[in-house]
Enzyme design. Structure first.
Site, PDB file in Angstrom:
ATOM      1  N   HIS A  66       0.802  -1.228   0.000  1.00  0.00           N
ATOM      2  CA  HIS A  66       0.000   0.000   0.000  1.00  0.00           C
ATOM      3  C   HIS A  66       0.836   1.281   0.000  1.00  0.00           C
ATOM      4  O   HIS A  66       0.533   2.243   0.707  1.00  0.00           O
ATOM      5  CB  HIS A  66      -0.973  -0.011   1.188  1.00  0.00           C
ATOM      6  CG  HIS A  66      -2.018  -1.090   1.100  1.00  0.00           C
ATOM      7  ND1 HIS A  66      -2.522  -1.552  -0.096  1.00  0.00           N
ATOM      8  CD2 HIS A  66      -2.661  -1.800   2.071  1.00  0.00           C
ATOM      9  CE1 HIS A  66      -3.416  -2.501   0.140  1.00  0.00           C
ATOM     10  NE2 HIS A  66      -3.522  -2.678   1.444  1.00  0.00           N
ATOM     11  N   ASP A  98      -7.913 -13.108   0.537  1.00  0.00           N
ATOM     12  CA  ASP A  98      -7.063 -11.911   0.449  1.00  0.00           C
ATOM     13  C   ASP A  98      -6.331 -12.010  -0.882  1.00  0.00           C
ATOM     14  O   ASP A  98      -5.118 -12.148  -0.946  1.00  0.00           O
ATOM     15  CB  ASP A  98      -6.088 -11.879   1.640  1.00  0.00           C
ATOM     16  CG  ASP A  98      -5.356 -10.540   1.755  1.00  0.00           C
ATOM     17  OD1 ASP A  98      -5.566  -9.681   0.889  1.00  0.00           O
ATOM     18  OD2 ASP A  98      -4.572 -10.385   2.710  1.00  0.00           O
ATOM     19  N   GLU A 114     -11.230  -3.942  -3.234  1.00  0.00           N
ATOM     20  CA  GLU A 114     -10.280  -2.903  -3.646  1.00  0.00           C
ATOM     21  C   GLU A 114     -10.032  -3.052  -5.145  1.00  0.00           C
ATOM     22  O   GLU A 114      -9.344  -3.982  -5.567  1.00  0.00           O
ATOM     23  CB  GLU A 114      -8.970  -3.065  -2.870  1.00  0.00           C
ATOM     24  CG  GLU A 114      -9.143  -3.064  -1.358  1.00  0.00           C
ATOM     25  CD  GLU A 114      -8.042  -3.863  -0.645  1.00  0.00           C
ATOM     26  OE1 GLU A 114      -6.860  -3.581  -0.866  1.00  0.00           O
ATOM     27  OE2 GLU A 114      -8.379  -4.780   0.128  1.00  0.00           O
ATOM     28  N   HIS A 152      -9.763   1.736   0.334  1.00  0.00           N
ATOM     29  CA  HIS A 152      -9.674   0.547   1.178  1.00  0.00           C
ATOM     30  C   HIS A 152     -10.808   0.477   2.201  1.00  0.00           C
ATOM     31  O   HIS A 152     -10.579   0.141   3.367  1.00  0.00           O
ATOM     32  CB  HIS A 152      -8.308   0.512   1.864  1.00  0.00           C
ATOM     33  CG  HIS A 152      -7.832  -0.847   2.248  1.00  0.00           C
ATOM     34  ND1 HIS A 152      -8.514  -1.660   3.130  1.00  0.00           N
ATOM     35  CD2 HIS A 152      -6.750  -1.550   1.861  1.00  0.00           C
ATOM     36  CE1 HIS A 152      -7.845  -2.792   3.276  1.00  0.00           C
ATOM     37  NE2 HIS A 152      -6.774  -2.753   2.510  1.00  0.00           N
ATOM     38  N   GLN A 162      -9.262  -6.721  -5.354  1.00  0.00           N
ATOM     39  CA  GLN A 162      -8.781  -7.485  -4.210  1.00  0.00           C
ATOM     40  C   GLN A 162      -9.970  -7.694  -3.281  1.00  0.00           C
ATOM     41  O   GLN A 162     -10.568  -6.739  -2.791  1.00  0.00           O
ATOM     42  CB  GLN A 162      -7.691  -6.699  -3.455  1.00  0.00           C
ATOM     43  CG  GLN A 162      -7.052  -7.460  -2.297  1.00  0.00           C
ATOM     44  CD  GLN A 162      -5.890  -8.357  -2.744  1.00  0.00           C
ATOM     45  OE1 GLN A 162      -5.513  -8.348  -3.914  1.00  0.00           O
ATOM     46  NE2 GLN A 162      -5.334  -9.126  -1.826  1.00  0.00           N
TER      47      GLN A 162
HETATM   48  C1  GLA Z   1      -5.016  -5.480   1.826  1.00  0.00           C
HETATM   49  C2  GLA Z   1      -4.064  -6.600   1.873  1.00  0.00           C
HETATM   50  C3  GLA Z   1      -4.223  -7.355   3.148  1.00  0.00           C
HETATM   51  C4  GLA Z   1      -4.045  -6.421   4.331  1.00  0.00           C
HETATM   52  C5  GLA Z   1      -4.989  -5.253   4.200  1.00  0.00           C
HETATM   53  C6  GLA Z   1      -4.745  -4.191   5.240  1.00  0.00           C
HETATM   54  O1  GLA Z   1      -6.280  -5.879   1.635  1.00  0.00           O
HETATM   55  O2  GLA Z   1      -4.186  -7.466   0.778  1.00  0.00           O
HETATM   56  O3  GLA Z   1      -3.315  -8.403   3.216  1.00  0.00           O
HETATM   57  O4  GLA Z   1      -2.727  -5.970   4.393  1.00  0.00           O
HETATM   58  O5  GLA Z   1      -4.840  -4.645   2.966  1.00  0.00           O
HETATM   59  O6  GLA Z   1      -4.726  -4.706   6.525  1.00  0.00           O
END
Ligand code: GLA
Length: 366
Positions: free
Chosen positions: A127, A266, A331, A196, A303
């Site tokens: 990020h 994830d 995301e 996010h 995501q």
């Molecule tokens: C994204 C990542 C996760 C995590 C979140 C924040 O979604 O893919 O693994 O790091 O951000 O906590």
């Protein structure tokens, strides 16, 4: 002739009404440790209300009606600026950049030059690095229907090349929140901006009963550092198949190697796209409240993250612990680690080009 003219005017008015009806107001939200004032913008349109702060461009609350017309807040967040400042791990509601998601080994090469990025996720960068766009105070100005946030990221910030001028504009309409992103650079660089937000359409509890659809035949499997292996794998016959509405929790505990690596979902889904414009990426239906969220985007991936790192240690709104699976993220993005994966759609931005992308969150109830 007159009635016809009236009709035309009415049509034009109707077309503009979506955002014309939106009111925008501004207030102070708090102060950064260096005294910089953080502002809160409130966008209202009928029963919809979006509240955005200039720190991280965070969507701190989003109110939408349930099937009975009762408005409720459907995003996770904190109660105060101090709480947002103290939480560098969840990215609750934030605008994420310069490169959302992970870049493996915190490095990439462009035109023969290797750039080393700040690490904040083991050996990787996540990020945008420890002080990514989610932890910067953005400049803000009111625009019709919303607020335009802008941030200038210096050449070399967190290791990225080029001065990047980025904007993210939140627009509230009668049934949606749109986010329009732009960026320009003075040196070749990479860019991937997203929001996010953690959605909880019920307003509390967990998201495991949400019925989710993702418009994707394939996803990008990951290694143990959650970096894509490069494969675009078919979702068919796997717990990653959300082509038909399926409860988020129906298969989350299956003994699947990818679910184990992600501690749940994830992962990046490869959206089925037919053109360049906005297309539906995902749809979430929450059975008790009746709320429906549809995510439209022009981006190649999304995501889907089930809040697997939330373990109650971070306090959310009202001082309540943010528990495992208490929100889900969708995301919209370029694929993770694209700068190191030549087969993925490129996330490169060159001087003279304009990065322009839109994601729209449409709200309903049934
Ligand atoms: C994204 C990542 C996760 C995590 C979140 C924040 O979604 O893919 O693994 O790091 O951000 O906590």
């Amino acid at each position: 002739m007159k009635p016809f003219l009236v009709t035309i005017t009415a049509l034009v008015t109707l077309a503009a009404a979506g955002q014309a009806a939106t009111t925008v107001s501004k207030a102070d939200y708090g102060k950064m440790p260096d005294g910089t004032v953080v502002q809160l913008y409130t966008l209202k349109n009928g029963p919809l209300e979006a509240r955005i702060i200039t720190f991280g461009g965070i969507l701190v609350s989003m109110k939408t009606p349930d099937r009975k017309g009762v408005a409720g807040d459907i995003v996770l967040g904190h109660d105060s600026l101090a709480d947002y400042l103290g939480d560098s791990g969840t990215y609750f509601g934030a605008l994420v950049g310069r490169y959302a998601n992970r870049i493996g080994h915190a490095a990439f090469s462009l035109n023969g030059v290797t750039y080393k990025l700040s690490k904040n996720d083991g050996d990787n960068t996540l990020h945008g690095g420890p002080t990514g766009f989610a932890r910067r105070v953005w400049s803000a100005k009111e625009v019709p229907g919303g607020v335009e946030l802008s941030y200038i990221s210096k050449d070399g910030e967190e290791g990225y090349p080029g001065t990047l001028k980025a904007t993210a504009t939140y627009i509230l309409t009668t049934n949606s929140l749109q986010i329009h992103y732009t960026a320009t650079t003075d040196k070749p660089t990479v860019v991937n901006l997203t929001n996010h937000s953690y959605w909880n359409l019920k307003g509390s509890g967990d998201i495991l009963g949400n019925q989710l659809t993702i418009a994707a035949d394939r996803f990008t499997p990951v290694d143990s550092g959650l970096i894509p292996t490069g494969e675009l794998k078919s979702v068919a016959g796997t717990p990653f198949d959300f082509r038909k509405p399926t409860a988020v929790g129906a298969r989350i505990d299956q003994n699947d190697p990818q679910l184990k690596l992600g501690h749940g979902y994830d992962h990046n889904w490869v959206l089925n796209r037919s053109g360049k414009g906005l297309e539906m990426a995902a749809r979430v239906e929450e059975p008790t409240s009746g709320r429906v969220l549809e995510v439209y985007t022009d981006q190649p991936g999304v995501q889907f993250y089930t809040g697997n790192f939330l373990n109650g240690s971070v306090k959310g709104k009202g001082g309540q612990p943010a528990n495992l699976h208490s929100g889900l993220c969708l995301e919209t993005q370029h694929f993770p680690d694209s700068p190191n994966k030549k087969s993925f759609p490129t996330a490169e931005l060159k001087p003279g080009e304009k990065y322009e992308t839109t994601t729209e969150f449409r709200f309903g109830a049934k």
